[in-house]
Design a protein around this motif. Structure first.
Motif, PDB file in Angstrom:
ATOM      1  N   ARG A  42      46.672  33.652  46.013  1.00  0.00           N
ATOM      2  CA  ARG A  42      45.433  33.112  46.585  1.00  0.00           C
ATOM      3  C   ARG A  42      44.537  34.224  47.131  1.00  0.00           C
ATOM      4  O   ARG A  42      43.324  34.233  46.907  1.00  0.00           O
ATOM      5  CB  ARG A  42      45.753  32.109  47.698  1.00  0.00           C
ATOM      6  N   GLU A  43      45.147  35.155  47.842  1.00  0.00           N
ATOM      7  CA  GLU A  43      44.372  36.226  48.464  1.00  0.00           C
ATOM      8  C   GLU A  43      43.619  37.068  47.442  1.00  0.00           C
ATOM      9  O   GLU A  43      42.518  37.559  47.711  1.00  0.00           O
ATOM     10  CB  GLU A  43      45.291  37.131  49.284  1.00  0.00           C
ATOM     11  N   TYR A  44      44.219  37.248  46.281  1.00  0.00           N
ATOM     12  CA  TYR A  44      43.621  38.122  45.275  1.00  0.00           C
ATOM     13  C   TYR A  44      42.877  37.358  44.186  1.00  0.00           C
ATOM     14  O   TYR A  44      42.703  37.843  43.073  1.00  0.00           O
ATOM     15  CB  TYR A  44      44.701  39.041  44.691  1.00  0.00           C
ATOM     16  N   ARG A  94      50.892  44.683  49.603  1.00  0.00           N
ATOM     17  CA  ARG A  94      50.576  43.401  50.233  1.00  0.00           C
ATOM     18  C   ARG A  94      51.728  42.412  50.076  1.00  0.00           C
ATOM     19  O   ARG A  94      52.022  41.655  51.020  1.00  0.00           O
ATOM     20  CB  ARG A  94      49.292  42.812  49.628  1.00  0.00           C
TER      21      ARG A  94
END
Length: 244
Positions: A42-44, A94
């Motif tokens: 989701r973050e990327y 990450r």
């Protein structure tokens, strides 16, 4: 040695030991790992991580996280993002941070019926071993945390062998330490690579898929279980008899 105690007794294959994979069989680190990978996705810019794809391509697979990184780097957002973020090294850093969040005592639990199964097998005098693709520090941490260290005659991890599953090295080393022939052992695995490793070592294979991986094809295992609740010395003897 344990043999089945009913009409099949004369033809039952003796059971000399049981060998357990660790992640996904003894502890549920699979779901926390999925949570970490989903957060990374989701973050990327990947949106929601396809769980079925993750279960088949990442969970328990060799170079699994490289596959996850490759999928993320192929996203349109990767070419538009900052170079320091959208690199394999950045993704790895990450993911390590997210593992620190999710692979904790709040999330990593014992799989169902583990203690009962181990108690039953140990009471019968059956030697037990761990054959894990994880490192020794990780395995020792959770064995201590859940008070399971005393159950296992041998604990073999990726630190002890030259190649990871599906290579059979970890199983061959476990068999060596137990001093029991492969044909007398039953292995419990949740992943395809783990089952392939046990099979290549000549061990009877019982699949115990997690809820995340249950939809995958486990027909190449000698038996498939929802959990370890049925595992007793007599049950192992029956599996050996039918497998051979």
């Amino acid at each position: 040695m344990v043999t089945i105690e009913h009409d099949y007794e004369r033809t039952a294959a003796p059971v000399g030991a049981a060998i357990f994979d660790f992640d996904g069989v003894i502890i549920d680190s699979v779901h926390p790992d999925l949570l970490a990978c989903s957060a990374l996705y989701r973050e990327y810019g990947g949106g929601e991580l396809p769980v079925e794809w993750w279960a088949e391509e990442v969970c328990g697979q060799p170079d699994s996280y490289e596959r996850l990184f490759s999928r993320l780097l192929a996203q349109p957002s990767a070419s538009a993002g900052a170079a320091s973020q959208y690199t394999r090294a950045g993704l790895r850093r990450r993911l390590d941070e997210l593992w620190d969040v999710y692979l904790t005592e709040d999330h990593v639990r014992l799989m169902p019926a583990v203690e009962e199964a181990l108690d039953s097998l140990r009471a019968a005098g059956l030697p037990l071993a761990i054959a894990s693709a994880s490192n020794g520090r990780w395995v020792a941490r959770w064995l201590r945390h859940y008070g399971l260290t005393q159950f296992f005659t041998a604990v073999v991890t990726c630190d002890d062998v030259p190649a990871r599953k599906p290579d059979p090295a970890v199983y061959l080393e476990a068999l060596h330490r137990l001093g029991v022939p492969a044909e007398a052992c039953v292995a419990f695995e949740d992943s395809h690579s783990g089952m392939a490793a046990a099979r290549a070592a000549g061990v009877t294979v019982v699949a115990v898929p997690t809820p995340t991986t249950r939809f995958l094809d486990h027909s190449h295992a000698d038996a498939v279980l929802d959990d370890l609740s049925v595992v007793t010395p007599r049950w192992l003897a029956e599996v050996r008899r039918t497998a051979w």
